[in-house]
Design a protein around this motif. Structure first.
Motif, PDB file in Angstrom:
ATOM      1  N   LEU A 195       0.864  -1.179   0.000  1.00 20.29           N
ATOM      2  CA  LEU A 195       0.000   0.000   0.000  1.00 20.29           C
ATOM      3  C   LEU A 195       0.899   1.227   0.000  1.00 20.29           C
ATOM      4  O   LEU A 195       1.769   1.370   0.865  1.00 20.29           O
ATOM      5  CB  LEU A 195      -0.894  -0.008   1.243  1.00 20.29           C
ATOM      6  CG  LEU A 195      -1.993   1.060   1.295  1.00 20.29           C
ATOM      7  CD1 LEU A 195      -3.080   0.744   0.276  1.00 20.29           C
ATOM      8  CD2 LEU A 195      -2.576   1.148   2.706  1.00 20.29           C
ATOM      9  N   ARG A 196       0.705   2.094  -0.978  1.00 20.10           N
ATOM     10  CA  ARG A 196       1.548   3.282  -1.120  1.00 20.10           C
ATOM     11  C   ARG A 196       0.752   4.542  -0.800  1.00 20.10           C
ATOM     12  O   ARG A 196      -0.484   4.532  -0.767  1.00 20.10           O
ATOM     13  CB  ARG A 196       2.131   3.353  -2.525  1.00 20.10           C
ATOM     14  CG  ARG A 196       3.115   2.220  -2.826  1.00 20.10           C
ATOM     15  CD  ARG A 196       3.589   2.238  -4.254  1.00 20.10           C
ATOM     16  NE  ARG A 196       4.725   1.346  -4.440  1.00 20.10           N
ATOM     17  CZ  ARG A 196       5.271   1.082  -5.627  1.00 20.10           C
ATOM     18  NH1 ARG A 196       4.795   1.650  -6.723  1.00 20.10           N
ATOM     19  NH2 ARG A 196       6.303   0.256  -5.723  1.00 20.10           N
ATOM     20  N   ASP A 214       6.360  11.395  -1.173  1.00 22.97           N
ATOM     21  CA  ASP A 214       5.721  11.410  -2.485  1.00 22.97           C
ATOM     22  C   ASP A 214       4.799  10.200  -2.634  1.00 22.97           C
ATOM     23  O   ASP A 214       4.714   9.343  -1.753  1.00 22.97           O
ATOM     24  CB  ASP A 214       6.754  11.516  -3.611  1.00 22.97           C
ATOM     25  CG  ASP A 214       7.585  10.252  -3.779  1.00 22.97           C
ATOM     26  OD1 ASP A 214       7.110   9.159  -3.434  1.00 22.97           O
ATOM     27  OD2 ASP A 214       8.717  10.359  -4.290  1.00 22.97           O
ATOM     28  N   LEU A 215       4.118  10.116  -3.745  1.00 23.33           N
ATOM     29  CA  LEU A 215       3.057   9.121  -3.911  1.00 23.33           C
ATOM     30  C   LEU A 215       3.569   7.689  -3.992  1.00 23.33           C
ATOM     31  O   LEU A 215       2.800   6.741  -3.800  1.00 23.33           O
ATOM     32  CB  LEU A 215       2.242   9.453  -5.169  1.00 23.33           C
ATOM     33  CG  LEU A 215       1.511  10.802  -5.147  1.00 23.33           C
ATOM     34  CD1 LEU A 215       0.774  11.027  -6.457  1.00 23.33           C
ATOM     35  CD2 LEU A 215       0.539  10.870  -3.970  1.00 23.33           C
ATOM     36  N   GLU A 216       4.879   7.498  -4.269  1.00 23.33           N
ATOM     37  CA  GLU A 216       5.431   6.151  -4.402  1.00 23.33           C
ATOM     38  C   GLU A 216       5.966   5.588  -3.083  1.00 23.33           C
ATOM     39  O   GLU A 216       6.373   4.426  -3.027  1.00 23.33           O
ATOM     40  CB  GLU A 216       6.560   6.149  -5.440  1.00 23.33           C
ATOM     41  CG  GLU A 216       6.106   6.485  -6.852  1.00 23.33           C
ATOM     42  CD  GLU A 216       5.084   5.483  -7.371  1.00 23.33           C
ATOM     43  OE1 GLU A 216       5.356   4.272  -7.294  1.00 23.33           O
ATOM     44  OE2 GLU A 216       4.015   5.920  -7.850  1.00 23.33           O
ATOM     45  N   ILE A 217       5.945   6.376  -2.021  1.00 21.67           N
ATOM     46  CA  ILE A 217       6.460   5.924  -0.732  1.00 21.67           C
ATOM     47  C   ILE A 217       5.533   4.862  -0.139  1.00 21.67           C
ATOM     48  O   ILE A 217       4.309   4.952  -0.234  1.00 21.67           O
ATOM     49  CB  ILE A 217       6.597   7.110   0.246  1.00 21.67           C
ATOM     50  CG1 ILE A 217       7.612   8.116  -0.300  1.00 21.67           C
ATOM     51  CG2 ILE A 217       6.981   6.645   1.639  1.00 21.67           C
ATOM     52  CD1 ILE A 217       9.010   7.566  -0.438  1.00 21.67           C
ATOM     53  N   LYS A 248      -4.579  11.490  -2.948  1.00 20.43           N
ATOM     54  CA  LYS A 248      -4.411  11.954  -4.323  1.00 20.43           C
ATOM     55  C   LYS A 248      -3.198  12.867  -4.465  1.00 20.43           C
ATOM     56  O   LYS A 248      -2.663  13.027  -5.568  1.00 20.43           O
ATOM     57  CB  LYS A 248      -5.667  12.694  -4.782  1.00 20.43           C
ATOM     58  CG  LYS A 248      -6.900  11.815  -4.911  1.00 20.43           C
ATOM     59  CD  LYS A 248      -8.089  12.606  -5.418  1.00 20.43           C
ATOM     60  CE  LYS A 248      -9.314  11.726  -5.585  1.00 20.43           C
ATOM     61  NZ  LYS A 248     -10.498  12.477  -6.074  1.00 20.43           N
ATOM     62  N   ASN A 249      -2.777  13.443  -3.357  1.00 21.04           N
ATOM     63  CA  ASN A 249      -1.659  14.388  -3.392  1.00 21.04           C
ATOM     64  C   ASN A 249      -0.546  13.926  -2.465  1.00 21.04           C
ATOM     65  O   ASN A 249      -0.807  13.282  -1.439  1.00 21.04           O
ATOM     66  CB  ASN A 249      -2.128  15.780  -2.951  1.00 21.04           C
ATOM     67  CG  ASN A 249      -3.214  16.327  -3.851  1.00 21.04           C
ATOM     68  OD1 ASN A 249      -3.055  16.377  -5.068  1.00 21.04           O
ATOM     69  ND2 ASN A 249      -4.337  16.738  -3.245  1.00 21.04           N
ATOM     70  N   PRO A 250       0.712  14.247  -2.797  1.00 26.31           N
ATOM     71  CA  PRO A 250       1.818  13.907  -1.910  1.00 26.31           C
ATOM     72  C   PRO A 250       1.633  14.542  -0.534  1.00 26.31           C
ATOM     73  O   PRO A 250       1.074  15.641  -0.419  1.00 26.31           O
ATOM     74  CB  PRO A 250       3.046  14.484  -2.624  1.00 26.31           C
ATOM     75  CG  PRO A 250       2.624  14.639  -4.048  1.00 26.31           C
ATOM     76  CD  PRO A 250       1.163  14.952  -4.016  1.00 26.31           C
TER      77      PRO A 250
END
Length: 280
Positions: free
Chosen positions: A164-165, A178-181, A171-173
């Motif tokens: 789960l990222r 960031d969104l890939e963390i 929807k926003n960092p």
């Protein structure tokens, strides 16, 4: 004096490295159930691969959990024992270049963290997460503990199908994320996940846990450079994880060196005289 070789007799593999006139010879690693068998197997292969004779070897230095089983000189060559954490520090220093302060992250069956300042190593601690975790979980979940097979499966998998990222829940960092963390390792896994995705999730979780731990325990210090050694650096995911962590901690620098899997053996060969204890 002849060539000094360093032998790291670990929990699953034995590695050997040596130097002639300051140049590293071809290193060797083998696996065997017996520490003694793996030691002599690695030693013989090292001599053969480097076109050496036994008379070329002037000293043997040992380290690792299996070294305690060795009670006499190897083939009559003066043989010494080196504390493993000191060997990690020296081996990390070999790859760190002219850096004065850094942390060596030794990713073996488990993981240890050694801080080095002005060539003086200090063991910070360790965690029971490492290569043994990857093979153990893979045996349970994938019915294999073969490292090459695990690496092959992981290379064809997608961690995003397992973890789960941040992007899955926002929807926003978020600040600093960031969104890939990763928000939760295996937090998105389902019973329909394929073997490739499971392997990718296992490898990613272990390497991420190790590297995150290294950065977190260095908080409050001036350590910014991390030298990674051990077989896990050969997983392509290691580089990906380091790049991801750097998005959260831009000040850190991960060093993933060529031949870094031999870091402990290299440090054993290069250990200072004060670190040596004759085998008994």
């Amino acid at each position: 004096m002849g060539i000094v070789v360093g032998i790291d007799i670990g929990g699953s593999t034995t590695k050997i490295a040596g130097f002639r006139e300051g140049k590293m010879l071809i290193p060797v690693q083998i696996s065997a159930d017996s520490a003694v068998a793996s030691l002599f197997g690695a030693f013989g292969k090292f001599l053969y691969d480097n076109n050496l004779q036994l008379t070329d070897i002037g000293q043997v230095n040992l380290t690792g959990v299996g070294s305690s089983e060795i009670k006499q000189n190897i083939y009559g060559v003066p043989t010494y024992r080196v504390d493993e954490f000191s060997a990690n520090g020296v081996g990390g220093g070999y790859f760190a270049g002219n850096k004065k302060e850094f942390m060596v992250v030794s990713m073996g069956t488990g993981t240890s963290f050694v801080e080095v300042r002005n060539n003086v190593p200090r063991h910070i601690g360790g965690i029971g997460i490492g290569g043994g975790t990857i093979t153990g979980l893979s045996k349970l979940m994938l019915n294999t503990n073969d490292v090459d097979k695990i690496q092959e499966l992981a290379s064809g998998g997608k961690v995003g199908n397992i973890d789960l990222r941040i992007g899955d829940i926002s929807k926003n960092p978020l600040p600093g994320l960031d969104l890939e963390i990763t928000a939760s390792n295996f937090g998105k896994a389902s019973s329909r996940a394929n073997c490739e995705d499971k392997a990718a999730g296992i490898v990613h979780m272990v390497i991420e846990t190790i590297c995150q731990t290294a950065v977190l325990i260095s908080n409050g210090t001036d350590i910014r450079d991390f030298v990674l050694i051990g077989n896990l650096i050969n997983f392509p995911e290691c580089w990906n994880v380091c790049e991801m962590i750097k998005t959260m901690y831009p000040q850190v620098n991960f060093i993933i060196p060529e031949n870094g899997e031999y870091g402990t053996a290299i440090g054993t060969a290069l250990a200072n005289e004060c670190c040596l204890k004759h085998v008994e």
